[in-house]
Write a protein that holds these residues in place. Structure first.
Motif, mmCIF file in Angstrom:
data_model
loop_
_atom_site.group_PDB
_atom_site.id
_atom_site.type_symbol
_atom_site.label_atom_id
_atom_site.label_comp_id
_atom_site.label_asym_id
_atom_site.label_seq_id
_atom_site.Cartn_x
_atom_site.Cartn_y
_atom_site.Cartn_z
ATOM 1 N N ARG A 176 0.861 -1.197 0.000
ATOM 2 C CA ARG A 176 0.000 0.000 0.000
ATOM 3 C C ARG A 176 0.890 1.237 0.000
ATOM 4 N NH1 ARG A 176 -3.012 -0.286 5.271
ATOM 5 N NH2 ARG A 176 -3.963 1.645 4.467
ATOM 6 N N TRP A 177 1.317 1.642 -1.184
ATOM 7 C CA TRP A 177 2.208 2.794 -1.310
ATOM 8 C C TRP A 177 1.439 4.017 -1.793
ATOM 9 C CZ3 TRP A 177 7.719 1.613 -3.582
ATOM 10 C CH2 TRP A 177 8.332 0.625 -2.794
ATOM 11 N N HIS A 178 1.711 5.128 -1.135
ATOM 12 C CA HIS A 178 1.166 6.431 -1.540
ATOM 13 C C HIS A 178 2.363 7.306 -1.907
ATOM 14 C CE1 HIS A 178 -1.854 9.907 -0.773
ATOM 15 N NE2 HIS A 178 -0.783 10.408 -1.357
ATOM 16 N N HIS A 179 2.475 7.703 -3.166
ATOM 17 C CA HIS A 179 3.641 8.454 -3.629
ATOM 18 C C HIS A 179 3.424 9.960 -3.472
ATOM 19 C CE1 HIS A 179 5.917 5.157 -5.575
ATOM 20 N NE2 HIS A 179 4.723 4.610 -5.701
ATOM 21 N N CYS A 231 1.683 3.660 9.869
ATOM 22 C CA CYS A 231 2.115 4.238 8.592
ATOM 23 C C CYS A 231 3.635 4.419 8.612
ATOM 24 C CB CYS A 231 1.438 5.584 8.348
ATOM 25 S SG CYS A 231 1.873 6.359 6.769
ATOM 26 N N LEU A 232 4.265 4.049 7.514
ATOM 27 C CA LEU A 232 5.706 4.240 7.339
ATOM 28 C C LEU A 232 5.934 5.364 6.345
ATOM 29 C CD1 LEU A 232 8.748 3.359 7.436
ATOM 30 C CD2 LEU A 232 8.186 1.737 5.608
ATOM 31 N N VAL A 233 6.807 6.314 6.704
ATOM 32 C CA VAL A 233 7.175 7.406 5.793
ATOM 33 C C VAL A 233 8.659 7.258 5.480
ATOM 34 C CG1 VAL A 233 7.389 9.906 5.490
ATOM 35 C CG2 VAL A 233 5.426 8.954 6.725
ATOM 36 N N THR A 234 8.995 7.209 4.196
ATOM 37 C CA THR A 234 10.382 7.029 3.808
ATOM 38 C C THR A 234 10.659 7.658 2.460
ATOM 39 O OG1 THR A 234 12.135 5.359 3.605
ATOM 40 C CG2 THR A 234 10.012 4.825 2.616
ATOM 41 N N ALA A 261 20.220 -2.097 2.605
ATOM 42 C CA ALA A 261 20.413 -2.108 4.053
ATOM 43 C C ALA A 261 19.177 -1.647 4.812
ATOM 44 C CB ALA A 261 21.610 -1.238 4.435
ATOM 45 N N THR A 262 18.307 -0.891 4.160
ATOM 46 C CA THR A 262 17.134 -0.359 4.858
ATOM 47 C C THR A 262 15.814 -0.777 4.190
ATOM 48 O OG1 THR A 262 17.341 1.708 3.597
ATOM 49 C CG2 THR A 262 18.361 1.636 5.785
ATOM 50 N N SER A 263 15.861 -1.768 3.308
ATOM 51 C CA SER A 263 14.648 -2.170 2.588
ATOM 52 C C SER A 263 13.740 -3.073 3.409
ATOM 53 C CB SER A 263 15.027 -2.877 1.288
ATOM 54 O OG SER A 263 15.735 -4.075 1.556
ATOM 55 N N ALA A 264 14.253 -3.648 4.499
ATOM 56 C CA ALA A 264 13.439 -4.560 5.298
ATOM 57 C C ALA A 264 12.206 -3.867 5.873
ATOM 58 C CB ALA A 264 14.282 -5.158 6.427
ATOM 59 N N LYS A 265 12.295 -2.558 6.113
ATOM 60 C CA LYS A 265 11.141 -1.837 6.656
ATOM 61 C C LYS A 265 9.954 -1.896 5.702
ATOM 62 C CE LYS A 265 13.068 2.474 4.865
ATOM 63 N NZ LYS A 265 13.772 3.718 5.233
ATOM 64 N N LEU A 303 2.653 -6.374 7.652
ATOM 65 C CA LEU A 303 1.720 -5.882 8.668
ATOM 66 C C LEU A 303 0.516 -5.163 8.068
ATOM 67 C CD1 LEU A 303 4.373 -4.524 11.215
ATOM 68 C CD2 LEU A 303 2.987 -6.595 11.461
ATOM 69 N N GLY A 304 0.498 -5.014 6.739
ATOM 70 C CA GLY A 304 -0.617 -4.343 6.071
ATOM 71 C C GLY A 304 -0.640 -2.845 6.271
ATOM 72 N N LEU A 305 0.540 -2.230 6.471
ATOM 73 C CA LEU A 305 0.607 -0.794 6.757
ATOM 74 C C LEU A 305 0.738 0.032 5.482
ATOM 75 C CD1 LEU A 305 3.118 -0.820 9.757
ATOM 76 C CD2 LEU A 305 0.643 -1.196 9.774
ATOM 77 N N GLU A 306 0.236 1.250 5.552
ATOM 78 C CA GLU A 306 0.424 2.193 4.445
ATOM 79 C C GLU A 306 1.858 2.710 4.453
ATOM 80 O OE1 GLU A 306 -1.308 6.495 2.788
ATOM 81 O OE2 GLU A 306 -1.842 5.777 4.797
ATOM 82 N N VAL A 307 2.406 2.890 3.262
ATOM 83 C CA VAL A 307 3.727 3.487 3.097
ATOM 84 C C VAL A 307 3.576 4.772 2.300
ATOM 85 C CG1 VAL A 307 6.023 3.239 2.073
ATOM 86 C CG2 VAL A 307 4.912 1.264 3.151
ATOM 87 N N ILE A 308 4.049 5.872 2.849
ATOM 88 C CA ILE A 308 4.110 7.117 2.094
ATOM 89 C C ILE A 308 5.532 7.245 1.579
ATOM 90 C CG2 ILE A 308 3.897 9.627 2.163
ATOM 91 C CD1 ILE A 308 1.765 9.302 4.282
ATOM 92 N N MET A 309 5.677 7.146 0.268
ATOM 93 C CA MET A 309 6.979 7.100 -0.384
ATOM 94 C C MET A 309 7.285 8.431 -1.045
ATOM 95 S SD MET A 309 9.649 5.240 -1.082
ATOM 96 C CE MET A 309 9.083 3.562 -0.717
ATOM 97 N N VAL A 310 8.364 9.073 -0.614
ATOM 98 C CA VAL A 310 8.810 10.313 -1.233
ATOM 99 C C VAL A 310 9.669 9.941 -2.439
ATOM 100 C CG1 VAL A 310 10.020 12.498 -0.914
ATOM 101 C CG2 VAL A 310 8.820 11.434 1.021
ATOM 102 N N ASP A 311 9.209 10.315 -3.628
ATOM 103 C CA ASP A 311 9.920 9.960 -4.856
ATOM 104 C C ASP A 311 11.206 10.757 -4.993
ATOM 105 O OD1 ASP A 311 8.007 8.091 -5.629
ATOM 106 O OD2 ASP A 311 6.789 9.612 -6.648
ATOM 107 N N ARG A 312 12.124 10.227 -5.781
ATOM 108 C CA ARG A 312 13.413 10.872 -5.979
ATOM 109 C C ARG A 312 13.268 12.160 -6.784
ATOM 110 N NH1 ARG A 312 17.541 5.872 -7.529
ATOM 111 N NH2 ARG A 312 17.243 4.695 -5.586
#
Length: 251
Positions: free
Chosen positions: A109-112, A190-193, A200-204, A211-220
């Motif tokens: 569940r990614w929100h860009h 919610c995870l913000v990244t 090294a940090t992709s496990a999150k 866990l079915g959590l939303e991810v807010i992904m900041v694009d490059r």
């Protein structure tokens, strides 16, 4: 060859070690100095900025740099832009070592969003438990929000923390089991990244999906065109080919 590596990633350190082990070139490893606990490399190292495009161009000329490898963090956009312009002005070879971006797997569940400033709107007004992994310098947008934050950072932030923030000082890599346990313990919803693309940090991301959590992904951020590669091995081959071309021109 005189090679300037613009560092800031694990790939930059791997490349530096690989080139130094061959003892065929003089390597200068440059770091911005934003992190005091940067891991050492077996090469001449310089810390700090160059003073914009003009300062970088002067450095390339003064140090007779033959090639620049931009292996900075994907979000170090200003340095990457300066590298493109300065190498163009000096007619110096440039390679951008850009690790692949993360891609959302099935079921995620990614929100860009395009910038950090857009994250609070994406979080909404309902109080949430947010795992914030965007770094210690991008806290201003979160100061006036109603959420509880778990902030993970390599070093203690110099700026004030948002209200209701728990600070966790840690450096990756992180395991999937540990990330699941951490998010469960802090009741993260919610995870913000940033899309750093680092193994090294992709496990999150896997933990959030489990866990079915939303991810807010900041694009490059967008960068000017440059020759790119996606691996240390490809960068080493580029150096080898650049050396061959240089030899041919000198014959």
């Amino acid at each position: 060859m005189q090679i300037l590596i613009l560092g800031g990633t694990s790939e930059a350190r791997q490349l530096c070690r690989a080139l130094e082990s061959r003892r065929e070139h003089h390597i200068i490893f440059s770091l911005a100095g934003v992190t005091n606990s940067a891991l050492p490399v077996p090469a001449e190292t310089r810390i700090g900025g160059f003073g914009g495009v003009t300062g970088l161009a002067d450095y390339l000329k003064d140090n007779r740099i033959d090639a620049v490898i931009d292996a900075t963090h994907p979000f170090a956009a200003q340095m990457s832009r300066h590298a493109v312009e300065a190498t163009r002005v000096c007619a110096v070879k440039l390679l951008r070592l850009a690790r692949p971006a993360w891609q959302a797997p099935p079921g995620a569940r990614w929100h860009h969003v395009s910038t950090i400033a857009q994250v609070p709107a994406a979080l909404g007004d309902r109080p949430r438990h947010v795992f914030l992994t965007t770094g210690r310098k991008d806290l201003a947008p979160f100061m006036m929000t109603p959420h509880r934050y778990l902030l993970r950072s390599i070093e203690t932030p110099h700026l004030p923390l948002p209200p209701y923030t728990t600070l966790l000082l840690a450096r990756g890599p992180f395991s999937l089991d540990d990330e699941i346990a951490l998010m469960t313990q802090h009741r993260v919803d919610c995870l913000v990244t940033k899309n750093a693309g680092a193994d090294a940090t992709s496990a999150k991301l896997d933990a959030a999906r489990r866990l079915g959590l939303e991810v807010i992904m900041v694009d490059r951020p967008a960068l000017p065109p440059a020759q790119e590669c996606a691996s240390v091995e490809a960068a080493l081959e580029w150096v080898r080919q650049s050396e061959i071309q240089g030899i041919r021109r000198s014959v």
